[in-house]
Design a protein around this motif. Sequence first.
Motif, PDB file in Angstrom:
ATOM      1  N   ALA A 131       0.812  -1.229   0.000  1.00 55.59           N
ATOM      2  CA  ALA A 131       0.000   0.000   0.000  1.00 55.59           C
ATOM      3  C   ALA A 131       0.842   1.275   0.000  1.00 55.59           C
ATOM      4  N   VAL A 132       2.145   1.143   0.317  1.00 53.31           N
ATOM      5  CA  VAL A 132       3.014   2.327   0.288  1.00 53.31           C
ATOM      6  C   VAL A 132       2.967   2.986  -1.092  1.00 53.31           C
ATOM      7  N   GLY A 133       2.805   2.174  -2.143  1.00 52.69           N
ATOM      8  CA  GLY A 133       2.743   2.725  -3.497  1.00 52.69           C
ATOM      9  C   GLY A 133       1.348   2.697  -4.102  1.00 52.69           C
ATOM     10  N   GLU A 134       0.326   2.362  -3.323  1.00 54.29           N
ATOM     11  CA  GLU A 134      -1.034   2.229  -3.861  1.00 54.29           C
ATOM     12  C   GLU A 134      -2.059   2.844  -2.911  1.00 54.29           C
ATOM     13  N   PRO A 135      -2.400   4.118  -3.121  1.00 55.66           N
ATOM     14  CA  PRO A 135      -3.300   4.825  -2.194  1.00 55.66           C
ATOM     15  C   PRO A 135      -4.633   4.111  -1.960  1.00 55.66           C
ATOM     16  N   GLU A 136      -5.185   3.485  -3.013  1.00 53.08           N
ATOM     17  CA  GLU A 136      -6.500   2.859  -2.804  1.00 53.08           C
ATOM     18  C   GLU A 136      -6.394   1.643  -1.873  1.00 53.08           C
ATOM     19  N   LEU A 137      -5.262   0.944  -1.896  1.00 44.65           N
ATOM     20  CA  LEU A 137      -5.072  -0.176  -0.950  1.00 44.65           C
ATOM     21  C   LEU A 137      -4.944   0.370   0.474  1.00 44.65           C
ATOM     22  N   MET A 138      -4.295   1.539   0.599  1.00 42.11           N
ATOM     23  CA  MET A 138      -4.211   2.121   1.941  1.00 42.11           C
ATOM     24  C   MET A 138      -5.608   2.459   2.470  1.00 42.11           C
ATOM     25  N   GLU A 139      -6.477   2.947   1.581  1.00 43.56           N
ATOM     26  CA  GLU A 139      -7.880   3.172   1.982  1.00 43.56           C
ATOM     27  C   GLU A 139      -8.517   1.880   2.490  1.00 43.56           C
ATOM     28  N   ARG A 140      -8.251   0.805   1.745  1.00 45.48           N
ATOM     29  CA  ARG A 140      -8.798  -0.500   2.142  1.00 45.48           C
ATOM     30  C   ARG A 140      -8.318  -0.884   3.543  1.00 45.48           C
TER      31      ARG A 140
ATOM     32  N   LEU D  77      -3.136   2.046  15.287  1.00 49.94           N
ATOM     33  CA  LEU D  77      -3.717   3.366  14.987  1.00 49.94           C
ATOM     34  C   LEU D  77      -3.445   3.831  13.559  1.00 49.94           C
ATOM     35  N   THR D  78      -2.627   3.124  12.807  1.00 49.29           N
ATOM     36  CA  THR D  78      -2.184   3.602  11.498  1.00 49.29           C
ATOM     37  C   THR D  78      -2.307   2.514  10.440  1.00 49.29           C
ATOM     38  N   PRO D  79      -2.602   2.898   9.210  1.00 51.42           N
ATOM     39  CA  PRO D  79      -2.551   1.906   8.126  1.00 51.42           C
ATOM     40  C   PRO D  79      -1.122   1.650   7.636  1.00 51.42           C
ATOM     41  N   LEU D  80      -0.168   2.405   8.130  1.00 52.75           N
ATOM     42  CA  LEU D  80       1.226   2.236   7.678  1.00 52.75           C
ATOM     43  C   LEU D  80       1.879   1.015   8.324  1.00 52.75           C
ATOM     44  N   PRO D  81       2.880   0.446   7.644  1.00 53.35           N
ATOM     45  CA  PRO D  81       3.658  -0.604   8.298  1.00 53.35           C
ATOM     46  C   PRO D  81       4.460  -0.010   9.454  1.00 53.35           C
ATOM     47  N   VAL D  82       4.402  -0.669  10.613  1.00 55.13           N
ATOM     48  CA  VAL D  82       5.153  -0.220  11.782  1.00 55.13           C
ATOM     49  C   VAL D  82       6.262  -1.227  12.066  1.00 55.13           C
ATOM     50  N   ILE D  83       7.489  -0.703  12.201  1.00 52.57           N
ATOM     51  CA  ILE D  83       8.658  -1.523  12.511  1.00 52.57           C
ATOM     52  C   ILE D  83       8.973  -1.360  13.988  1.00 52.57           C
ATOM     53  N   LYS D 128      13.811  -0.260   2.621  1.00 53.01           N
ATOM     54  CA  LYS D 128      13.280  -1.271   1.705  1.00 53.01           C
ATOM     55  C   LYS D 128      11.785  -1.059   1.467  1.00 53.01           C
ATOM     56  N   ILE D 129      11.085  -0.647   2.517  1.00 52.89           N
ATOM     57  CA  ILE D 129       9.634  -0.413   2.378  1.00 52.89           C
ATOM     58  C   ILE D 129       9.387   0.841   1.539  1.00 52.89           C
ATOM     59  N   VAL D 130      10.115   1.908   1.835  1.00 50.59           N
ATOM     60  CA  VAL D 130       9.960   3.131   1.037  1.00 50.59           C
ATOM     61  C   VAL D 130      10.279   2.838  -0.435  1.00 50.59           C
ATOM     62  N   ALA D 131      11.275   1.951  -0.654  1.00 52.75           N
ATOM     63  CA  ALA D 131      11.716   1.638  -2.017  1.00 52.75           C
ATOM     64  C   ALA D 131      10.648   0.928  -2.846  1.00 52.75           C
ATOM     65  N   VAL D 132       9.629   0.385  -2.182  1.00 52.18           N
ATOM     66  CA  VAL D 132       8.546  -0.275  -2.927  1.00 52.18           C
ATOM     67  C   VAL D 132       7.943   0.684  -3.958  1.00 52.18           C
ATOM     68  N   GLY D 133       7.931   1.978  -3.633  1.00 49.81           N
ATOM     69  CA  GLY D 133       7.378   2.963  -4.561  1.00 49.81           C
ATOM     70  C   GLY D 133       8.437   3.844  -5.224  1.00 49.81           C
ATOM     71  N   GLU D 134       9.725   3.518  -5.015  1.00 57.23           N
ATOM     72  CA  GLU D 134      10.795   4.365  -5.554  1.00 57.23           C
ATOM     73  C   GLU D 134      11.914   3.515  -6.164  1.00 57.23           C
TER      74      GLU D 134
END
Lengths: 160, 160, 160, 160, 160, 160, 160, 160
Positions: A131-140, D77-83, D128-134
């Motif tokens: 989802a880091v690169g896919e905003p709609e998955l983050m919504e999900r 609390l977040t949709p982000l991956p937490v390490i 590595k996670i940030v790199a998924v979109g870069e």
Amino acid sequence: MAKVGIIMGSKSDLPIMQEAADILDYLGVSYEMDIVSAHRTPEKMFDYGRNAHKRGIKTIIAGAGGAAHLPGMTASLTPLPVIGVPIKSRNSIDGWDSILSILQMPGGIPVATVALDGAKNAGILAAKIVAVGEPELMERLVEYIDELKEAVLKTAEELK
Amino acid sequence: MAKVGIIMGSKSDLPIMQEAADILDYLGVSYEMDIVSAHRTPEKMFDYGRNAHKRGIKTIIAGAGGAAHLPGMTASLTPLPVIGVPIKSRNSIDGWDSILSILQMPGGIPVATVALDGAKNAGILAAKIVAVGEPELMERLVEYIDELKEAVLKTAEELK
Amino acid sequence: MAKVGIIMGSKSDLPIMQEAADILDYLGVSYEMDIVSAHRTPEKMFDYGRNAHKRGIKTIIAGAGGAAHLPGMTASLTPLPVIGVPIKSRNSIDGWDSILSILQMPGGIPVATVALDGAKNAGILAAKIVAVGEPELMERLVEYIDELKEAVLKTAEELK
Amino acid sequence: MAKVGIIMGSKSDLPIMQEAADILDYLGVSYEMDIVSAHRTPEKMFDYGRNAHKRGIKTIIAGAGGAAHLPGMTASLTPLPVIGVPIKSRNSIDGWDSILSILQMPGGIPVATVALDGAKNAGILAAKIVAVGEPELMERLVEYIDELKEAVLKTAEELK
Amino acid sequence: MAKVGIIMGSKSDLPIMQEAADILDYLGVSYEMDIVSAHRTPEKMFDYGRNAHKRGIKTIIAGAGGAAHLPGMTASLTPLPVIGVPIKSRNSIDGWDSILSILQMPGGIPVATVALDGAKNAGILAAKIVAVGEPELMERLVEYIDELKEAVLKTAEELK
Amino acid sequence: MAKVGIIMGSKSDLPIMQEAADILDYLGVSYEMDIVSAHRTPEKMFDYGRNAHKRGIKTIIAGAGGAAHLPGMTASLTPLPVIGVPIKSRNSIDGWDSILSILQMPGGIPVATVALDGAKNAGILAAKIVAVGEPELMERLVEYIDELKEAVLKTAEELK
Amino acid sequence: MAKVGIIMGSKSDLPIMQEAADILDYLGVSYEMDIVSAHRTPEKMFDYGRNAHKRGIKTIIAGAGGAAHLPGMTASLTPLPVIGVPIKSRNSIDGWDSILSILQMPGGIPVATVALDGAKNAGILAAKIVAVGEPELMERLVEYIDELKEAVLKTAEELK
Amino acid sequence: MAKVGIIMGSKSDLPIMQEAADILDYLGVSYEMDIVSAHRTPEKMFDYGRNAHKRGIKTIIAGAGGAAHLPGMTASLTPLPVIGVPIKSRNSIDGWDSILSILQMPGGIPVATVALDGAKNAGILAAKIVAVGEPELMERLVEYIDELKEAVLKTAEELK
């Protein structure tokens, strides 16, 4: 094209690892599944680790038990984030060996370790990474957090 | 030509692993020493594991700490007996991670594990293995058992 | 004439230790099997340890549980490599006592310890040790590594 | 704008957590750093967890010791991956409490746990996670794997 | 003629084991002290275990560290009660190996295990055992209990 | 008149503690059995501990599980040797709590601890202690050692 | 008149237990302090436990290390809530013995256990218990929670 | 109006937590019960923690398993004493994770931890805390101690 690669050291790990696949299905994230043994098919592991990112895989989930080398060895071969699932397999000592041989990686080669037999959480973590690169998955995923809340509130209601 | 191959995952393991070399010197068994990291130099590990027996090596001693994958991965690549030395390295949890990730290998791929930081015993075990094909080395080992006894008896005498 | 001696502390260890015998049969290595208790038949243990190498035995596999003294005591009596199998017996605390009392031998007296209940791996390790002096057995072990690989690849194929 | 959020439960965790910042600097990934205590500033933790992804943060690194609740609570609390970085703090029992209270999260709320005091690996995992979109960051990580290899090979050369 | 035999596996155990001797001196119980290694001087251990009761010894205190076999092996050779002192020696894993390899003896061969490094308590226990046949020593032990109480009460007084 | 006092913290400990009684019957040593709870009947424990030696009891076997205080508290009240049996009761964590709260007594107050659930060995140890003042019982114990040997030798014979 | 009774098994526990006194001073709760050894002064422990509530004490804090029986035994003697502080004393195995022998009390006799060496938290818990009957102390505790928050926020500010 | 609040992280914790309710019923102390998940319903946990003391609740019992954050997070939100019940839930490693993530709280935020699955003791502890402000409940608790004693004495009688 699969975004998540799920690999495991032995077919006996499948009942646990299937939970990763199931939650990825539920969250709408594509995946592939394979058996790759660090100790019995080291060449296959090398090929898998070296090439996964070239095939469009975004993250790899690797499950293994006992002296579990698959997650860490795969992590040493790929620039992708690798999620490790310690499995309390038949030859494991209450899971401690699986946990420590996946978690305690040396500096330079991280493995994102989840709970013992925590393949479901590995799947959710993989979705969060994709989802880091896919905003709609983050919504999900924001929705999913709400679903978890609603399920607990409903159970709490029934208790009363 | 070296009969025992001593490898370790990091230069920081050298002070411990040197004890294996020292006892092999004392027992008159030839050896070679190298740094081979499962996670940082996996190709070198592959070459080492695949070819050691072709170079006349009879047994391999592999030391590593933390999530220690070098002994088990090497064992998966060679028909030779591999002796694993769990090292209480800086990133180890009291040595438990090193021990369990070396000892708890799956069926098919044994590692002959010795005590935590037990590189001296790894050297003696290597000599015992080499001695399987060399009667005069076995004689030397029978003598060594006597030397151990004499040293204790002398200390006991001093106590009185 | 047997090349591998398999001993165990109690008849209740037999179901585990039989796996060592089975893999040695499979690999074509001769063996003998006996019950030798460190605590109940110490004289028999002395005789066994002192004389095994004189009878042509090349390596000894010793299995025991709880405060497991048989592998270490046997190792103190013989110039042969001794392989220890920690057994999770009825009176063992999750196997920790068996592992630690076999693994943590003092300097001078190594025991080649394998995984908890890892008698199959003890058998393979014994074959690897015998193979140090028998090139054709080493060939057999190279084949065995291939057999392990083929079995995993076949299972992986079925998963798809 | 920072891509990685680094938070820790106490200022005493800073010497460890700084290693995450250092490797992110080295890999060229922007980050921010803050002290957020699950138990002493729960509202701040709520705000942080709820809003990080809205500010452009891609992944959060949370370090804590003892009964370490910050990583898991933030993950809820977040949709982000937490390490999660388990820290062997002054009040920790050899690190076991920190590890288990971060690793053993219930189904639904994963924390990507790294080794005890493994903040450097947390930083690499974040990259590595940030790199998924870069894609260019992923190139940088492929280079980094080579740098690790070269460093070991050079040390091995010096040993000889 | 000594009533208590104090033996230890290595001279390095002496600083701990001396505490057993000191308290026996204090309580007025005769003793002898020797170094007997299960692994390095097994014949001496056999002689000691087989003959101690014939020489008038009433109980044996045996201290050892790591894979500590001396107390259990001695117990298998003598009808006397054997007291085991687990020692946190240099090669011990926080003392767990010493404790478990002394405590977890199989049915038939008890070892009276005391706390880690608890040689003082081993001495007191030996005195309590000798006192079974010596009423005046039991009186001395009743006094000793009072002395312990008085010492604490005095310290408590000072706190105020 | 009983020579050995067997006490336990709860009726649920009886199936384990009965093994102490059975072996004492077999060895011909008289005993008495009672339920004495450190936490529920502290006065009874005080009376028992203070008076046992006055009634001719030579040694006390105390079994308890979880936070097991009965053996240590009894030891603080009597000049007799107290044998502690750690019991893996329903509320025990794999027996570790029972073992540590019995074994790790402070200086001055020893408890002769036997293996987890090791009531049979507690009975044999009690007999060995009683035998300090009874030569014919010591003869019986020498015989018992022979019986153990014969039983193993017979089983070994059957294996062949 | 003291509202909180602080007792400890040995004077060596004082540096830790003083932290309980200090925080009670800070929160304005009266207390008394004494040395009471379960094993060396059992009668004093009985008197203390039986009478504390009659003297107006509202809760007891008991600290001890190793096989720590003082908190549990005191809890068996008083209707007051007893707070146990496991202390990593000289004879403790990394604190595990202290924790388990205080925490794992049998049904009927609870001990409110805090973290290893957690005497400060024991003091705060005691204040929270006293506050059940004193609204103004509860106000003080609400303030204390704010003070903790402010201290962290200030440190976080300094980090920037 | 309830005096004790019982909360748990999941409905699966109910069979254990019901024991707290049952003993409170038996002792005549009013309570309420709810499901509050730290990770799935963090807002509900905040509301509960912040307001319980305003509704007349005197103490909170919080049960959870695995990485158990509910007791500690609740304790950070309320001036009331919080009692933590570590639960050996399906995803727990023999209970160690539950215990350590509840017990090892940082300075400032105590949780009164009871034994693994010790909900009954949590209920008794809650009653003891409520009794600080209610003399007649303290009388009831003095009686309860007698009931425990009588039950053991009756069982001891039956043994004879």
